[in-house]
Design a protein around this motif. Structure first.
Motif, short mmCIF file in Angstrom:
data_model
loop_
_atom_site.label_atom_id
_atom_site.label_comp_id
_atom_site.label_asym_id
_atom_site.label_seq_id
_atom_site.Cartn_x
_atom_site.Cartn_y
_atom_site.Cartn_z
N LEU A 64 0.86 -1.19 0.00
CA LEU A 64 0.00 0.00 0.00
C LEU A 64 0.89 1.23 0.00
CD1 LEU A 64 -2.87 -0.70 2.57
CD2 LEU A 64 -3.06 -0.46 0.06
N LEU A 65 0.43 2.28 -0.69
CA LEU A 65 1.15 3.55 -0.72
C LEU A 65 0.38 4.58 0.11
CD1 LEU A 65 2.06 3.77 -4.52
CD2 LEU A 65 3.23 2.53 -2.70
N ASN A 66 1.11 5.44 0.77
CA ASN A 66 0.47 6.49 1.56
C ASN A 66 -0.06 7.62 0.67
OD1 ASN A 66 -0.31 7.77 3.98
ND2 ASN A 66 1.48 9.13 3.87
N ASP A 67 -1.07 8.28 1.14
CA ASP A 67 -1.54 9.54 0.53
C ASP A 67 -2.11 10.38 1.66
OD1 ASP A 67 -4.65 9.40 0.67
OD2 ASP A 67 -4.08 7.43 -0.13
N ASP A 68 -2.47 11.63 1.35
CA ASP A 68 -2.91 12.55 2.41
C ASP A 68 -4.41 12.51 2.65
OD1 ASP A 68 -0.31 13.40 2.71
OD2 ASP A 68 -0.53 15.14 1.38
N THR A 70 -6.90 9.47 2.01
CA THR A 70 -7.65 8.25 2.37
C THR A 70 -7.74 8.16 3.89
OG1 THR A 70 -6.78 7.15 0.41
CG2 THR A 70 -7.76 5.75 2.11
N PRO A 71 -8.96 8.00 4.45
CA PRO A 71 -9.11 7.90 5.90
C PRO A 71 -8.38 6.68 6.46
CG PRO A 71 -11.25 8.27 4.84
CD PRO A 71 -10.27 7.96 3.75
N MET A 72 -7.75 6.85 7.61
CA MET A 72 -7.04 5.74 8.26
C MET A 72 -7.97 4.53 8.45
SD MET A 72 -4.62 7.54 11.10
CE MET A 72 -3.15 8.44 10.61
N VAL A 75 -8.35 2.40 5.34
CA VAL A 75 -7.16 1.56 5.08
C VAL A 75 -7.16 0.34 6.00
CG1 VAL A 75 -4.63 1.51 5.03
CG2 VAL A 75 -5.85 3.58 4.29
N MET A 94 -1.15 -0.07 8.63
CA MET A 94 -1.64 1.25 8.18
C MET A 94 -0.75 2.37 8.73
SD MET A 94 -3.29 4.16 9.24
CE MET A 94 -4.01 3.68 10.81
N VAL A 97 2.58 2.48 6.91
CA VAL A 97 2.46 3.13 5.61
C VAL A 97 2.31 4.64 5.79
CG1 VAL A 97 1.08 3.31 3.49
CG2 VAL A 97 1.43 1.07 4.57
N HIS A 98 1.49 5.03 6.76
CA HIS A 98 1.26 6.46 7.03
C HIS A 98 2.58 7.17 7.36
CE1 HIS A 98 -0.76 10.06 8.56
NE2 HIS A 98 -0.14 9.92 9.72
N LEU A 131 -6.33 6.02 -2.59
CA LEU A 131 -5.46 4.94 -2.13
C LEU A 131 -4.88 4.15 -3.31
CD1 LEU A 131 -4.40 3.24 0.28
CD2 LEU A 131 -6.51 1.90 0.12
N1 TYC Z 1 -2.09 9.25 5.41
C1 TYC Z 1 -3.51 8.95 5.52
C2 TYC Z 1 -4.16 9.96 6.51
O1 TYC Z 1 -3.47 10.63 7.22
C3 TYC Z 1 -3.76 7.53 6.02
C4 TYC Z 1 -3.27 6.51 5.10
C5 TYC Z 1 -2.56 5.40 5.57
C6 TYC Z 1 -3.52 6.59 3.72
C7 TYC Z 1 -2.10 4.40 4.70
C8 TYC Z 1 -3.07 5.61 2.84
O2 TYC Z 1 -1.97 3.54 2.51
C9 TYC Z 1 -2.38 4.54 3.36
N2 TYC Z 1 -5.48 10.00 6.51
#
Ligand code: TYC
Length: 138
Positions: A64-68, A70-72, A75, A94, A97-98, A131
């Protein structure tokens, strides 16, 4: 009295012989050649068993890749549902990745990995989350 068929018997059993009905018995040309001992099982008395070849599948790591955005919680639910993780393992992955940007969800044969990537990407798109999930050959 001499047996009139005596001349049909081989001098040496390990060279094989042809029966009156034409079947080749023993010797290197017998169909024992399939047994991987060069057809010598008759000659040597070695007991061999055929073993079907099994190939280890190529394995792929799914990440999985992080992004700003997608809700925790989303994931965590994906990790539980698609990757069969416990709630605790899903939280740990999770958060990894975060914090690190990328993290491993599991290692699978090609088609299993591909199906999991597709399930993650489909559910993310349906829920309008960015995500991303990728796979990489081990
Ligand atoms: N970074 C996201 C947030 O702060 C949470 C997140 C975790 C998103 C892991 C993607 O693969 C992921 N809401």
């Amino acid at each position: 009295m001499t047996n009139p068929l005596l001349h049909l018997l081989p001098d040496r059993l390990d060279q094989g012989f042809v029966t009156p009905l034409g079947k080749l018995v023993g010797g290197p040309k017998d169909d024992d050649t399939r047994k991987g001992d060069g057809g010598n099982s008759f000659e040597t008395g070695t007991v061999t068993k055929t073993r079907p070849k099994t190939k280890r599948p190529n394995l792929y790591k799914v990440m999985l890749l992080n992004d700003d955005y997608t809700p925790m919680e989303f994931v965590v639910l994906v990790l539980q549902d698609v990757f069969n993780k416990s709630r605790e393992d899903a939280m740990r992955i999770m958060l990894h990745v975060h914090q690190k940007g990328v993290g491993e969800c599991g290692v699978y044969p090609y088609e299993v990995a591909e199906t999991k990537v597709t399930r993650v990407m489909d559910t993310a798109r349906k829920n309008q989350h960015p995500l991303q999930c990728v796979m990489e050959k081990q």
